[in-house]
Write an enzyme that holds these catalytic residues in place. Structure first.
Site, short mmCIF file in Angstrom:
data_model
loop_
_atom_site.label_atom_id
_atom_site.label_comp_id
_atom_site.label_asym_id
_atom_site.label_seq_id
_atom_site.Cartn_x
_atom_site.Cartn_y
_atom_site.Cartn_z
N LEU A 298 -80.46 32.11 -37.62
CA LEU A 298 -80.17 31.01 -38.54
C LEU A 298 -80.93 29.75 -38.13
CD1 LEU A 298 -76.29 31.43 -38.80
CD2 LEU A 298 -77.96 31.96 -40.59
N ASP B 99 -78.32 36.14 -34.04
CA ASP B 99 -77.91 34.97 -33.24
C ASP B 99 -76.99 35.34 -32.07
OD1 ASP B 99 -78.98 32.44 -34.51
OD2 ASP B 99 -78.14 33.43 -36.27
N GLU C 153 -71.60 31.42 -26.94
CA GLU C 153 -70.60 30.35 -26.88
C GLU C 153 -69.81 30.23 -28.18
OE1 GLU C 153 -70.98 25.97 -25.42
OE2 GLU C 153 -71.97 26.10 -27.36
N ASP C 154 -70.41 30.63 -29.31
CA ASP C 154 -69.76 30.35 -30.59
C ASP C 154 -68.58 31.26 -30.94
OD1 ASP C 154 -71.29 28.07 -31.17
OD2 ASP C 154 -72.98 29.36 -31.67
N ARG D 109 -72.25 35.44 -38.81
CA ARG D 109 -71.97 35.53 -37.37
C ARG D 109 -70.54 35.99 -37.08
NH1 ARG D 109 -73.97 31.06 -33.53
NH2 ARG D 109 -73.58 32.85 -32.18
N ARG E 290 -69.61 23.95 -39.35
CA ARG E 290 -69.11 25.22 -38.81
C ARG E 290 -67.64 25.19 -38.38
NH1 ARG E 290 -73.55 28.34 -36.94
NH2 ARG E 290 -75.24 27.99 -38.42
N HIS F 263 -73.71 21.26 -34.05
CA HIS F 263 -72.41 21.26 -33.36
C HIS F 263 -72.23 19.97 -32.57
CE1 HIS F 263 -72.95 25.87 -33.29
NE2 HIS F 263 -71.88 25.65 -34.02
N CYS G 109 -74.94 26.87 -25.30
CA CYS G 109 -74.55 27.90 -26.27
C CYS G 109 -74.92 29.31 -25.85
CB CYS G 109 -75.12 27.58 -27.65
SG CYS G 109 -76.88 27.58 -27.73
C1 CIR Z 1 -76.74 29.27 -35.47
O1 CIR Z 1 -77.17 28.57 -36.39
O2 CIR Z 1 -75.58 29.68 -35.44
C2 CIR Z 1 -77.69 29.62 -34.34
N1 CIR Z 1 -79.01 29.73 -34.84
C3 CIR Z 1 -77.63 28.56 -33.26
C4 CIR Z 1 -76.28 28.48 -32.62
C5 CIR Z 1 -76.29 27.54 -31.48
N2 CIR Z 1 -74.99 27.51 -30.92
C6 CIR Z 1 -74.52 26.49 -30.25
O3 CIR Z 1 -75.16 25.47 -30.08
N3 CIR Z 1 -73.28 26.59 -29.78
#
Ligand code: CIR
Length: 299
Positions: A31, A71, A76-77, A96, A144, A172, A271
């Site tokens: 993404l 991704d 971390e997400d 995701r 998000r 974020h 992340c």
């Molecule tokens: C996204 O858009 O979800 C990923 N390309 C990047 C996520 C980065 N996550 C974060 O900083 N915790």
């Protein structure tokens, strides 16, 4: 070998880190991609990052790359781990959401952390929006993460004050604002977004934090653990690296990492890992209210 540790009683002395390999699909389908990703360089940058954790003597668990989830390196997400207690999130981007399955397997089934899971369909919650300072939990309200997401964090971690902070621009909250030491926040002055969020934290929080301001936006994202600050390298962000070294180097080791290929997908240092200590016994009161329950469909 016992892990290197930072200050005694720090809540940021950890024993475990979870990371993920980078899938090939990252280069074309992650993404928010900007620019052409050099996948080999991405992997060597990621290896250097993982090697820092290994050098700290912590147990590093490396998840296999999952091609279905471009991704998935951004572990971390899909989860938040605070004081060794895991909350599986509801990632805000639909592509995701199923990343939670392997994170659930890792944290619940393999590492056997005390575990909760968000099940309210109204919740949007990315771990990248959750900043634990050791005293409180700040949760970014972003594209998000929504208000129901803040409430889920509050319900899961009743032992800490939880406050929603409007995210001023980046993906974020932690993209541009992180913990860089005990009671110390790192923000940047480049775009103004980071500083705006810092002011919002000042206004909303009853705690006072020391601050370190760096000139480059992406350099404000650092990992602080085990007496070490992992930040962007002197090659990529020379002025920011110098400032971090000057202001934090007398207390902590400051280690620079190159990040160009991860930034192409809005990635940052925090992340790409989950960092925690496995509790030896569940702390009473840390997670008493079971407003989230686990879903058994992927046991
Ligand atoms: C996204 O858009 O979800 C990923 N390309 C990047 C996520 C980065 N996550 C974060 O900083 N915790």
């Amino acid at each position: 070998m016992a892990p290197k540790t930072g200050p005694a009683n720090s809540r940021f002395n950890f024993t475990h880190v979870v990371v993920s390999e980078i899938p090939d699909s990252y280069a074309t389908k992650a993404l928010g991609l900007s620019g052409t990703v050099d996948i080999n360089l991405a992997r060597s940058q990621h290896k250097a990052y993982v090697d820092v954790f290994r050098g700290l003597g912590v147990e590093v668990r490396v998840l296999k790359a999952d091609e279905a989830f471009p991704d998935c390196v951004f572990v971390e997400d899909p989860a938040i781990v605070i004081e060794g207690h895991a909350l599986i999130t509801k990632p805000g981007d639909p592509s995701r959401q199923d990343e939670i399955r392997r994170i659930r397997r890792t944290l619940r089934d393999e590492l056997q952390l005390p575990f909760l899971e968000v099940v309210d369909p109204a919740v949007k919650l990315d771990g990248g929006d959750v900043l634990f300072t050791g005293r409180e939990i700040l949760v970014g309200l972003s594209s998000r993460t929504n208000k129901a997401g803040v409430e889920a964090v509050q319900a899961a971690f009743p032992g800490f004050p939880v406050t929603g902070i409007e995210v001023a621009g980046p993906l974020h909250l932690k993209t541009l604002l992180t913990l860089c030491g005990e009671d110390t926040l790192c923000a940047s002055i480049e775009s103004g977004d980071s500083f705006t969020m810092l002011k919002r934290i000042d206004a909303a929080s009853k705690f006072t934090y020391r601050r370190v301001l760096v000139p480059d936006d992406m350099a404000a994202n650092v990992v602080y653990m085990n007496g070490t600050v992992i930040c962007k390298s002197a090659t990529e962000s020379p002025d920011s690296f110098r400032i971090l070294k000057e202001q934090l180097g007398h207390e902590y080791d400051v280690v620079g990492i190159e990040l160009s290929e991860m930034e192409k997908a809005v990635g940052s240092l925090t992340c790409m890992s989950l960092r925690f200590t496995k509790p030896t016994k569940i702390k009473p009161g840390t997670m008493q209210r079971l407003v989230c329950r686990y879903e058994s469909e992927d046991a």
